[in-house]
Design a protein around this motif. Structure first.
Motif, PDB file in Angstrom:
ATOM      1  N   GLN A   8       0.818  -1.137  -0.135  1.00  0.00           N
ATOM      2  CA  GLN A   8      -0.035  -0.006   0.065  1.00  0.00           C
ATOM      3  C   GLN A   8       0.746   1.187   0.078  1.00  0.00           C
ATOM      4  O   GLN A   8       0.598   2.142  -0.714  1.00  0.00           O
ATOM      5  N   TYR A   9       1.673   1.283   0.659  1.00  0.00           N
ATOM      6  CA  TYR A   9       2.685   2.384   0.980  1.00  0.00           C
ATOM      7  C   TYR A   9       3.477   2.638  -0.483  1.00  0.00           C
ATOM      8  O   TYR A   9       3.602   3.835  -0.694  1.00  0.00           O
ATOM      9  N   LEU A  10       3.786   1.683  -1.218  1.00  0.00           N
ATOM     10  CA  LEU A  10       4.559   1.833  -2.275  1.00  0.00           C
ATOM     11  C   LEU A  10       3.849   2.169  -3.740  1.00  0.00           C
ATOM     12  O   LEU A  10       4.312   2.274  -4.628  1.00  0.00           O
ATOM     13  N   LYS A  11       2.454   2.316  -3.452  1.00  0.00           N
ATOM     14  CA  LYS A  11       1.638   2.693  -4.506  1.00  0.00           C
ATOM     15  C   LYS A  11       1.962   4.009  -4.894  1.00  0.00           C
ATOM     16  O   LYS A  11       1.805   4.452  -6.249  1.00  0.00           O
ATOM     17  N   PHE A  12       2.495   4.720  -4.177  1.00  0.00           N
ATOM     18  CA  PHE A  12       3.062   6.340  -4.432  1.00  0.00           C
ATOM     19  C   PHE A  12       4.614   6.543  -3.998  1.00  0.00           C
ATOM     20  O   PHE A  12       4.859   7.619  -3.489  1.00  0.00           O
ATOM     21  N   GLU A  13       5.410   5.505  -4.578  1.00  0.00           N
ATOM     22  CA  GLU A  13       6.697   5.407  -4.215  1.00  0.00           C
ATOM     23  C   GLU A  13       7.363   6.762  -4.649  1.00  0.00           C
ATOM     24  O   GLU A  13       8.181   7.240  -3.939  1.00  0.00           O
ATOM     25  N   ASP A  14       7.282   7.195  -5.912  1.00  0.00           N
ATOM     26  CA  ASP A  14       7.765   8.391  -6.305  1.00  0.00           C
ATOM     27  C   ASP A  14       7.580   9.457  -5.540  1.00  0.00           C
ATOM     28  O   ASP A  14       8.494  10.144  -5.127  1.00  0.00           O
ATOM     29  N   GLU A  15       6.244   9.527  -5.350  1.00  0.00           N
ATOM     30  CA  GLU A  15       5.961  10.949  -4.464  1.00  0.00           C
ATOM     31  C   GLU A  15       6.367  10.765  -3.070  1.00  0.00           C
ATOM     32  O   GLU A  15       6.975  11.830  -2.466  1.00  0.00           O
ATOM     33  N   ARG A  16       6.382   9.830  -2.536  1.00  0.00           N
ATOM     34  CA  ARG A  16       6.975   9.487  -1.140  1.00  0.00           C
ATOM     35  C   ARG A  16       8.624   9.705  -0.859  1.00  0.00           C
ATOM     36  O   ARG A  16       9.052  10.097   0.117  1.00  0.00           O
ATOM     37  N   THR A  17       9.210   9.116  -2.184  1.00  0.00           N
ATOM     38  CA  THR A  17      10.680   9.252  -2.077  1.00  0.00           C
ATOM     39  C   THR A  17      11.168  10.762  -2.398  1.00  0.00           C
ATOM     40  O   THR A  17      12.256  10.949  -2.066  1.00  0.00           O
ATOM     41  N   SER A  45      14.274   5.177   0.683  1.00  0.00           N
ATOM     42  CA  SER A  45      15.332   6.114   1.364  1.00  0.00           C
ATOM     43  C   SER A  45      16.672   5.616   1.579  1.00  0.00           C
ATOM     44  O   SER A  45      17.546   6.413   1.335  1.00  0.00           O
ATOM     45  N   THR A  46      16.811   4.473   2.063  1.00  0.00           N
ATOM     46  CA  THR A  46      17.923   3.860   2.118  1.00  0.00           C
ATOM     47  C   THR A  46      18.614   3.655   0.947  1.00  0.00           C
ATOM     48  O   THR A  46      20.282   3.907   1.181  1.00  0.00           O
ATOM     49  N   GLU A  47      18.107   3.241  -0.104  1.00  0.00           N
ATOM     50  CA  GLU A  47      18.870   3.289  -1.468  1.00  0.00           C
ATOM     51  C   GLU A  47      19.299   4.681  -1.796  1.00  0.00           C
ATOM     52  O   GLU A  47      20.610   4.424  -2.380  1.00  0.00           O
ATOM     53  N   LEU A  48      18.579   5.766  -1.543  1.00  0.00           N
ATOM     54  CA  LEU A  48      19.197   6.915  -1.716  1.00  0.00           C
ATOM     55  C   LEU A  48      20.477   7.210  -1.280  1.00  0.00           C
ATOM     56  O   LEU A  48      21.499   7.948  -1.602  1.00  0.00           O
ATOM     57  N   ILE A  49      20.485   6.788   0.059  1.00  0.00           N
ATOM     58  CA  ILE A  49      21.941   7.222   0.892  1.00  0.00           C
ATOM     59  C   ILE A  49      22.898   6.224   0.561  1.00  0.00           C
ATOM     60  O   ILE A  49      24.092   6.693   0.382  1.00  0.00           O
ATOM     61  N   THR A  50      22.463   4.895   0.111  1.00  0.00           N
ATOM     62  CA  THR A  50      23.590   4.230  -0.482  1.00  0.00           C
ATOM     63  C   THR A  50      24.233   4.625  -1.708  1.00  0.00           C
ATOM     64  O   THR A  50      25.194   4.403  -2.120  1.00  0.00           O
ATOM     65  N   ASN A  51      23.372   5.352  -2.378  1.00  0.00           N
ATOM     66  CA  ASN A  51      23.955   5.943  -3.825  1.00  0.00           C
ATOM     67  C   ASN A  51      24.686   7.011  -3.614  1.00  0.00           C
ATOM     68  O   ASN A  51      25.738   7.223  -4.364  1.00  0.00           O
ATOM     69  N   ARG A  52      24.288   7.852  -2.524  1.00  0.00           N
ATOM     70  CA  ARG A  52      25.160   9.214  -2.293  1.00  0.00           C
ATOM     71  C   ARG A  52      26.560   8.568  -1.626  1.00  0.00           C
ATOM     72  O   ARG A  52      27.532   9.411  -1.929  1.00  0.00           O
ATOM     73  N   TYR A  53      26.425   7.753  -0.757  1.00  0.00           N
ATOM     74  CA  TYR A  53      27.511   7.444  -0.147  1.00  0.00           C
ATOM     75  C   TYR A  53      28.014   5.600  -0.190  1.00  0.00           C
ATOM     76  O   TYR A  53      27.726   5.122   0.744  1.00  0.00           O
ATOM     77  N   PRO A  54      28.308   5.350  -1.289  1.00  0.00           N
ATOM     78  CA  PRO A  54      28.471   3.971  -1.674  1.00  0.00           C
ATOM     79  C   PRO A  54      29.535   3.415  -0.789  1.00  0.00           C
ATOM     80  O   PRO A  54      29.323   1.991  -0.691  1.00  0.00           O
ATOM     81  N   GLY A  55      30.431   4.039   0.145  1.00  0.00           N
ATOM     82  CA  GLY A  55      31.429   3.264   0.665  1.00  0.00           C
ATOM     83  C   GLY A  55      31.106   3.270   2.135  1.00  0.00           C
ATOM     84  O   GLY A  55      31.734   2.776   2.957  1.00  0.00           O
ATOM     85  N   ALA A  56      29.971   3.936   2.443  1.00  0.00           N
ATOM     86  CA  ALA A  56      29.645   3.718   3.904  1.00  0.00           C
ATOM     87  C   ALA A  56      28.972   2.558   4.497  1.00  0.00           C
ATOM     88  O   ALA A  56      28.089   1.596   3.612  1.00  0.00           O
ATOM     89  N   ARG A  57      29.162   2.334   5.615  1.00  0.00           N
ATOM     90  CA  ARG A  57      28.774   1.109   6.319  1.00  0.00           C
ATOM     91  C   ARG A  57      27.148   1.318   6.677  1.00  0.00           C
ATOM     92  O   ARG A  57      26.839   2.337   7.362  1.00  0.00           O
ATOM     93  N   MET A  58      26.221   0.677   6.172  1.00  0.00           N
ATOM     94  CA  MET A  58      24.714   1.436   6.232  1.00  0.00           C
ATOM     95  C   MET A  58      23.985   0.435   6.981  1.00  0.00           C
ATOM     96  O   MET A  58      23.958  -0.820   6.975  1.00  0.00           O
ATOM     97  N   LEU A  59      22.973   0.885   7.709  1.00  0.00           N
ATOM     98  CA  LEU A  59      21.982  -0.158   8.717  1.00  0.00           C
ATOM     99  C   LEU A  59      20.587   0.534   8.423  1.00  0.00           C
ATOM    100  O   LEU A  59      20.678   2.008   8.418  1.00  0.00           O
TER     101      LEU A  59
END
Length: 257
Positions: A8-17, A45-59
């Motif tokens: 349900q949340y992802l029905k509007f993924e572009d707008e929410r992202t 949102s996690t995907e955006l962070i990994t794209n911006r900081y590809p070398g970071a340890r992500m949780l």
């Protein structure tokens, strides 16, 4: 509440992202070693962070098993954990704590942001976006339908289930006391949606959930019927037949000094 519905949340993924993308562009850090996305949802949102900081340890942290299942499929190389953000107390400090559309659900913001700031490395950033739409027709009409229907007693406390957003002055003061500088702003997004039903579908993934979860299926159906009538009046169709959903959001990036 029952578990969140990632579909349900992802029905509007572009707008929410989009707000998360706007927020991450304002983070002043060129490089980071570690980041945590609290309330990560299905990982958009996690995907955006990994794209911006590809070398970071992500949780990524979230309280919803369904959201986390989607996030793990989306980003199999990232560590995701089920956690109650209200009680989260990590053993380490982070260069970036990212919180997109989650902290509005938590109480006691002065104490909350002091605690989150204490989890930052010196120079680290707390990046936050919170919907600030409790006074918009979409949310005022939820409360109206809740108060006027046969479920009024059952839903009496629901309208208080989301924290009232403070002012710019409030957050600036709280962050300053927490040892942070602060860049604050607000953006009102205007989303052209197909019709009033699309507004309801959007809100069924977020704001309507506390109202619908306590109701029986029959009550849910009647609640949505009454709400639909109110929404159709509050959001008239434009020349192209679409309706415009106004959505104010408050942002800040706090950097620990």
């Amino acid at each position: 509440m029952a578990d969140w519905d990632a579909g349900q949340y992802l029905k509007f993924e572009d707008e929410r992202t989009r707000p998360a993308a706007d927020l991450i562009r304002r983070i002043p850090l060129a490089e980071i070693r570690s980041a945590v996305d609290i309330g990560c949802g299905p990982g958009n949102s996690t995907e955006l962070i990994t794209n911006r900081y590809p070398g970071a340890r992500m949780l990524g942290l979230d309280s919803s098993p369904d959201m986390l299942a989607k996030a793990r499929v989306r980003l199999p190389g990232v560590s995701f954990q089920e956690a109650d953000i209200a009680a989260w107390n990590p053993d380490e400090r982070y260069d970036l704590i990212f919180a997109n559309a989650v902290l509005q659900w938590l109480p006691d913001h002065p104490r909350l942001f002091a605690r989150l700031a204490s989890c930052l490395e010196t120079g680290g950033c707390l990046a936050v976006q919170m919907p600030n739409n409790l006074h918009e027709p979409s949310h005022r009409l939820m409360r109206k339908v809740a108060q006027e229907g046969p479920w009024a007693e059952k839903l009496a406390a629901v309208s208080q289930s989301r924290e009232r957003i403070g002012s710019f002055e409030d957050y600036y003061s709280w962050l300053l006391q927490a040892g942070c500088s602060a860049d604050l702003w607000q953006t009102t997004y205007v989303h052209p949606l197909a019709d009033a039903e699309a507004i309801i579908e959007w809100l069924k993934g977020t704001g309507l959930r506390p109202y619908l979860d306590p109701l029986s299926p029959e009550e849910q159906s009647e609640f949505l019927d009454r709400y639909r009538i109110e929404i159709e009046k509050a959001y008239p169709a434009q020349q192209d037949g679409k309706v415009l959903l106004r959505f104010p959001r408050l942002f800040f990036v706090a950097q620990r000094q």
